[in-house]
Design an enzyme around this catalytic site. Structure first.
Site, PDB file in Angstrom:
ATOM      1  N   HIS A   1       0.838  -1.200   0.000  1.00 15.33           N
ATOM      2  CA  HIS A   1       0.000   0.000   0.000  1.00 15.33           C
ATOM      3  C   HIS A   1       0.870   1.245   0.000  1.00 15.33           C
ATOM      4  O   HIS A   1       1.896   1.325   0.670  1.00 15.33           O
ATOM      5  CB  HIS A   1      -1.015  -0.021   1.140  1.00 15.33           C
TER       6      HIS A   1
ATOM      7  N   ASP B   1       5.460   2.867   7.350  1.00 15.22           N
ATOM      8  CA  ASP B   1       4.119   2.354   7.033  1.00 15.22           C
ATOM      9  C   ASP B   1       3.438   3.249   5.996  1.00 15.22           C
ATOM     10  O   ASP B   1       2.776   4.211   6.346  1.00 15.22           O
ATOM     11  CB  ASP B   1       3.293   2.314   8.317  1.00 15.22           C
TER      12      ASP B   1
ATOM     13  N   GLU C   1      -5.493   1.896   1.721  1.00 15.52           N
ATOM     14  CA  GLU C   1      -5.356   0.742   2.622  1.00 15.52           C
ATOM     15  C   GLU C   1      -5.700   1.134   4.043  1.00 15.52           C
ATOM     16  O   GLU C   1      -6.324   0.365   4.786  1.00 15.52           O
ATOM     17  CB  GLU C   1      -3.927   0.198   2.548  1.00 15.52           C
ATOM     18  N   GLU C   2      -5.291   2.353   4.417  1.00 12.96           N
ATOM     19  CA  GLU C   2      -5.528   2.809   5.788  1.00 12.96           C
ATOM     20  C   GLU C   2      -7.008   3.045   6.072  1.00 12.96           C
ATOM     21  O   GLU C   2      -7.391   3.238   7.220  1.00 12.96           O
ATOM     22  CB  GLU C   2      -4.731   4.090   6.069  1.00 12.96           C
TER      23      GLU C   2
ATOM     24  N   ASP D   1       4.227  -5.066   3.720  1.00  7.44           N
ATOM     25  CA  ASP D   1       3.667  -3.972   4.521  1.00  7.44           C
ATOM     26  C   ASP D   1       4.539  -3.780   5.756  1.00  7.44           C
ATOM     27  O   ASP D   1       4.633  -4.673   6.599  1.00  7.44           O
ATOM     28  CB  ASP D   1       2.234  -4.333   4.933  1.00  7.44           C
TER      29      ASP D   1
ATOM     30  N   HIS E   1       1.700   4.916  12.968  1.00  8.15           N
ATOM     31  CA  HIS E   1       0.541   5.804  12.793  1.00  8.15           C
ATOM     32  C   HIS E   1       0.717   7.138  13.509  1.00  8.15           C
ATOM     33  O   HIS E   1      -0.271   7.781  13.858  1.00  8.15           O
ATOM     34  CB  HIS E   1      -0.745   5.111  13.261  1.00  8.15           C
TER      35      HIS E   1
END
Length: 533
Positions: A275, A287, A319-320, A348, A450
């Site tokens: 992603h 990420d 994707e998130e 990922d 994140h």
């Protein structure tokens, strides 16, 4: 922007096509750490020029997609941009407080986290526990049924426990939707607390979740400890909480980037994906800049290899937002085109600072969580295991939870074999992990998961400076990326892609879609895992 970056990062393609003399070793040698890192530098530059992020639905993602498309097209791939719409969710600010009986202000992303797609607004009210279970082993279906809610929840804040009844899909979104329908004005979901804190830290600590779609009330997640304390207090006296969330939920447009090789059998497609999007508050360098950069460098170095099988690289959008791009791609493939995909490889987060070497558990050898992947997944795992063994590295069996873009490929009714790599996210590293890979026990595999510090300047962007000093004593980091983990995994990607690009004979014939449901049922049922990144 893409033209500037294309000029700055010139492609050094192989001098000639490779069709013999061990193409696996050739490709693995040509994929280098500097080659991968140049793409991370580009992604960071794109984020810096576009609000500090590369999130789908925002300019940073579009520029990232332009960059990938320009490089792969220049290398000779057939490149397509697949448009789709999705629900864009972002919280731009929040607070979470206990007003009575013990005034307490909780810290965002330390004590609580806003659930993605939370409703906007402020909810102030008494906390009402909903069918919770604090007695070990703490089996829970809290909030999964409308009947879990009584009239006492109307105008109050529902506190629910993570968990689903056996064999039933009950994600966070369903719990909050049920609470809203019952008249609750806010929702708190606390971790389940099943297993033990030592063996199952992910079921005790603060978790990051998404509701999968917009809801109309503010909703947050907390750890088991915090939630159990609130429930216990609420069972003996009135507990008043305030949840305030500034949130955006709206439909936006984005794209997948697909690059297909000019060589190879179009009826035997090896698909490779990662992603490309980040969260809205971060550049997403680990990420998933690492996975995107890793497969991009492999694609560029492989462009002139005359492979036996067609190779199709994909950079997924949104994707998130719950795997929207990869799900859209698979859902819109005719069955005849699905049948041409021999296997799918997913990458990922392949450079986590406090890493483990995770390999997706295609054969369910760990016998934990979800069952084995579709037939052929075990053979993919074997290729990765052999690679790491050749490097003298231990591996960890990463459960097929469905929480990344392989999920739609292995899902019920699809049954495409899959495999890939993962170096860890929000889970804390254990002493047993440290014995195998070094690092810092008790710290997350990615301490900036994140968060804005998932960048090339993590300390400047809010990372724990003391922890990162400790990590730098243990490892060589490039921003929020462990260079050893990234380089090793890039070589593993090259090895696996080249192996299957020339020979898929180890992958058994595809199970008909109807029969594939049994093989993939476990992954499809793990909705909570699918809604975490």
């Amino acid at each position: 922007m893409a033209a500037v970056l294309l000029g700055a990062f010139t492609i050094a393609t192989p001098a000639q096509a490779h069709s013999s003399n061990n193409p696996v070793k050739k490709l693995t040698k040509e994929v280098t750490l500097p080659g991968v890192l140049r793409h991370l530098v580009a992604f960071q530059g794109i984020a810096a020029l576009n609000g500090g992020n590369r999130a789908s639905g925002l300019p940073g993602y579009d520029r990232s997609a332009d960059y990938v498309a320009a490089l792969t097209r220049h290398a000779g791939y057939k490149v397509t941009r697949q448009p789709f719409s999705f629900t864009y969710c972002e919280d731009t600010g929040s607070s979470f407080r206990q007003l009575t009986p013990t005034p307490t202000t909780y810290v965002d992303q330390t004590d609580y986290d806003v659930l993605d797609c939370s409703g906007d607004g402020t909810a102030t009210g008494q906390v009402v526990p909903v069918d919770v279970n604090l007695t070990p082993p703490r089996a829970s279906s809290s909030g999964c049924e409308a009947s879990d809610f009584g009239p006492d929840v109307v105008g109050k804040i529902a506190i629910m426990q993570r968990g689903s009844p056996p064999g039933v899909t009950c994600g966070f979104g369903l719990k909050v939707q049920n609470a809203q329908a019952a008249g609750a004005i806010g929702a708190i979901i606390f971790n389940q607390g099943n297993g033990t804190p030592e063996a199952n830290p992910d079921r005790y600590g603060l978790f990051l979740g998404t509701l999968g779609g917009p809801v109309g009330i503010p909703a947050v997640s907390v750890s088991y400890e915090t939630g159990a304390a609130l429930v216990t207090a609420a069972q003996s006296s009135a507990v008043t909480m305030e949840i305030s969330v500034d949130a955006i939920s709206e439909t936006r447009n984005t794209t997948n980037v697909i690059a297909e090789s000019k060589w190879g059998d179009p009826n035997e497609v090896v698909m490779v994906g990662a992603h490309l999007d980040s969260e809205p508050d971060t550049a997403g360098i680990n990420d998933n800049g690492t996975g995107s950069a890793g497969i991009l460098e492999v694609a560029l170095r492989m462009a002139k290899f005359k492979t036996k099988n067609k190779v199709r690289f994909a950079w997924w959008g949104a994707e998130e937002s719950n795997l929207v791009g990869s799900t859209f791609y698979v859902a819109n493939l005719p069955q005849a085109e699905r049948d041409k995909i021999a296997l799918y490889l997913n990458f990922d987060m392949i450079g986590s600072p406090n890493y483990t070497f995770g390999v997706y558990d295609g054969d369910d050898s760990a016998a934990e969580g979800s069952p084995a992947g579709p037939p052929g997944s075990a053979q993919i795992e074997d290729v990765f295991e052999a690679f790491f063994a050749s490097r003298g590295e231990a591996t960890d069996a990463s459960d097929f939870t469905g929480r990344s873009d392989y999920g739609p490929f292995i899902a019920a009714g699809v049954g495409i074999p899959a495999g890939g790599l993962f170096t860890g996210a929000e889970v804390q590293k254990t002493a047993a992990d440290v014995a195998l890979w070094g690092g810092v026990a008790g710290a997350q595999y990615d301490p900036c998961y994140h968060d804005p510090c998932d960048s090339l300047t993590p300390e400047r962007d809010g990372a724990d400076a003391a922890l990162y000093r400790q990590l730098r004593r243990e490892y060589r980091l490039f921003g929020n990326v462990n260079t050893y983990a990234l380089e090793t995994n890039a070589d593993a990607i090259a090895t696996a892609v080249a192996t299957f690009a020339y020979d898929t004979s180890t992958i058994p014939p595809r199970t008909p879609p109807a029969a594939a449901r049994t093989a993939a049922a476990g992954a499809a049922q793990d909705a909570e895992g699918a809604w975490l990144d």
